[in-house]
Structures are given as C-alpha cells and as structure tokens.
Write a protein that holds these residues in place. Structure first.
Motif, PDB file in Angstrom:
ATOM      1  N   ARG A  93       0.845  -1.187   0.000  1.00 15.46           N
ATOM      2  CA  ARG A  93       0.000   0.000   0.000  1.00 15.46           C
ATOM      3  C   ARG A  93       0.884   1.244   0.000  1.00 15.46           C
ATOM      4  NH1 ARG A  93      -2.410   2.537   5.171  1.00 15.46           N
ATOM      5  NH2 ARG A  93      -0.330   3.447   4.949  1.00 15.46           N
ATOM      6  N   SER A 116      -2.658   3.956  -3.621  1.00 15.38           N
ATOM      7  CA  SER A 116      -2.508   2.702  -4.361  1.00 15.38           C
ATOM      8  C   SER A 116      -2.433   1.539  -3.379  1.00 15.38           C
ATOM      9  CB  SER A 116      -1.241   2.741  -5.226  1.00 15.38           C
ATOM     10  OG  SER A 116      -0.992   1.484  -5.815  1.00 15.38           O
ATOM     11  N   SER A 118      -2.449  -2.984  -3.457  1.00 11.81           N
ATOM     12  CA  SER A 118      -2.431  -4.175  -4.305  1.00 11.81           C
ATOM     13  C   SER A 118      -2.078  -5.395  -3.468  1.00 11.81           C
ATOM     14  CB  SER A 118      -1.423  -4.021  -5.452  1.00 11.81           C
ATOM     15  OG  SER A 118      -0.113  -3.908  -4.952  1.00 11.81           O
ATOM     16  N   SER A 154      -5.319  -4.874  -7.890  1.00 13.50           N
ATOM     17  CA  SER A 154      -4.752  -3.592  -7.478  1.00 13.50           C
ATOM     18  C   SER A 154      -5.764  -2.479  -7.739  1.00 13.50           C
ATOM     19  CB  SER A 154      -3.438  -3.294  -8.217  1.00 13.50           C
ATOM     20  OG  SER A 154      -3.663  -3.138  -9.598  1.00 13.50           O
ATOM     21  N   LYS A 155      -5.625  -1.411  -6.966  1.00 17.12           N
ATOM     22  CA  LYS A 155      -6.510  -0.253  -7.107  1.00 17.12           C
ATOM     23  C   LYS A 155      -5.677   1.013  -6.982  1.00 17.12           C
ATOM     24  CE  LYS A 155      -9.225   0.806  -3.704  1.00 17.12           C
ATOM     25  NZ  LYS A 155     -10.359   0.784  -2.737  1.00 17.12           N
ATOM     26  N   LEU A 156      -5.884   1.934  -7.901  1.00 12.44           N
ATOM     27  CA  LEU A 156      -5.185   3.217  -7.907  1.00 12.44           C
ATOM     28  C   LEU A 156      -6.211   4.335  -7.973  1.00 12.44           C
ATOM     29  CD1 LEU A 156      -2.564   4.912  -8.124  1.00 12.44           C
ATOM     30  CD2 LEU A 156      -2.716   4.616 -10.613  1.00 12.44           C
ATOM     31  N   ASN A 158      -6.794   8.699  -7.578  1.00 13.35           N
ATOM     32  CA  ASN A 158      -6.121   9.994  -7.655  1.00 13.35           C
ATOM     33  C   ASN A 158      -7.171  11.096  -7.573  1.00 13.35           C
ATOM     34  OD1 ASN A 158      -4.168  11.945  -7.977  1.00 13.35           O
ATOM     35  ND2 ASN A 158      -4.156  11.816 -10.210  1.00 13.35           N
TER      36      ASN A 158
END
Length: 240
Positions: A93, A116, A118, A154-156, A158
């Motif tokens: 993370r 982020s 994952s 995964s996650k991003l 912004n």
C-alpha cells in the motif's frame, strides 16, 4: 594371408579383453529418501515521509508498507530428489498526500491525494535435484524447476471529490523457470540456501477498468535465457 588373419584376430581379441572405461561420478546421499524439507520467509517494510526530497521530487508527504509471506514444503521421494510446493502472498500500500515534481526553476507539477493498494498470490510446483560437492554432506548444489500460477488485484485512486478518478486491475501470470542454487548445512536439520533464476518463460495478462467506463487489456510474454540478478533468493530451510 594366414599370418595377416592371425594378427588381426589377436588384435581384436586384445581389444575385447580390455576393460571398457566408464566415467564414475561419486555421489553421496546429500538429502536422504524420506526427508521433509520445509521453510518460510516473512518480510515487512514500512516508510513514512514528511517534507522529504528525492531527486526531482520535493515536499513529499506520505507513507507506504509492503508485506510478504512465502511457506515452502517438499518431500524427498528418492535420494537427492525432492518435490513439493510453495505459496506466496504479498500486499503493498502506498499513500501520497502531496508532492512536487520540480524539473527546473520554471517547470514544476503538483501531485496530491494519490492512493494505491495491491495484493498478489502465487502457487509454485517445485522439483529439486541435489548434487553433493565431493563426499561433503555440508555443501551442495541443487537445480530447482519451477512451475508458477498466480494472480492479483490492485486499485489506484487519484484526486478527491468531483475530481476523483480511479483504476481497478486484475492480473493473471504463468511462469516456468529453472533456478540453480547452493545449500550450506548449518547442522543436520537446517541449511542456508541461495538460488538465482537462469532461464524461463513468463506470461502476464492484466485487465484494467478506469472510472467504471474504460476497459483495457494488456498481454506480455518474456523469455529469459540469462542470469537474472533481480531473482536472487536467500532463505533458511529445515530438513526433517
């Protein structure tokens, strides 16, 4: 003619009588049949930045952590031959609250609210062949054949509020490789090991969904036939 035949017959008889030379490689039972080989590696790292500066990045404010656990179990079904499996799980993370990218006195960019996370999992089927160094049972070489299947998510994200944007990814990977190594026994039941990937084939498929609207797929294949310094692995194994 009779004399020539007698000479040839004697020569052939002498050749047959000679002992056939065979190269004998001395091999001892480095890992005996019936032994269990087990081990586990755990790693955790964490970092916090407050007004940190690195190269062109300035005023970095954020934190991150990485966790990985990897247990291994193998069985020696024949002297110096083992088979088994390994399972690996990792989680990472990163949270970046703010940062500045400064290229020169007149060019800079601001980054904020970047998040982020994952995690991935990997199952590996293992086969090992041990080779002792002479008659020593303390130092030995081994060749490990690996067949890996795994995946991850995964996650991003912004931005924030109405400017929030994000990408969600799922990936699948398949690897086949050969990793030679060295084992050094500290006592009868534990050994230090190091191995390095030499050759193999990797396949990876990633599916990305951005803002629940845009969908993308990425496929990568890679064949490796050289020493990969980034795949060096150190560990401690227990032989029971």
């Amino acid at each position: 003619m009779l004399l020539i035949a007698m000479v040839l017959s004697a020569s052939v008889a002498e050749t047959v009588a000679q002992e056939v030379f065979k190269r004998k490689l001395e091999q001892v039972s480095f890992v005996p049949k019936g032994a269990w080989v087990a081990g586990v590696s755990v790693s955790y790292s964490q970092s916090d930045q407050d007004n940190y500066q690195f190269l062109i990045f300035e005023k970095i404010d954020g934190d991150s952590y990485t966790f990985k656990v990897s247990p291994t179990v193998m069985f020696c079904f024949k002297d110096n031959l083992t088979a088994g499996g390994r399972f690996s799980y990792s989680r990472q993370r990163t949270r970046l609250n703010a940062a500045d990218i400064v290229l020169d006195n007149e060019t800079n960019y601001d980054i904020d609210n970047l998040y982020s996370i994952s995690h991935s999992y990997l199952g590996t089927a293992l086969f090992r062949n041990y080779i002792s160094l002479g008659r020593s049972t303390r130092f030995g070489l081994f060749t490990e054949v690996q067949l890996q299947l795994g995946g991850g998510q995964s996650k991003l994200c912004n931005g924030s509020g109405d400017d929030l944007t994000g990408t969600y990814e799922r990936n699948f990977q398949f690897n086949v490789g050969v990793a030679p190594g060295l084992a050094v026994f500290l006592n009868n039941y534990s050994a230090l090991e190091v191995n390095v990937g030499v050759l193999g084939f990797n396949y990876n498929h990633t599916r990305s969904v951005t803002d629940q609207i845009y969908i993308a797929n990425r496929h990568t294949q890679q064949a490796n036939f050289k020493i990969n310094l980034f795949s060096i692995t150190f560990g401690v194994m227990f032989y029971i």
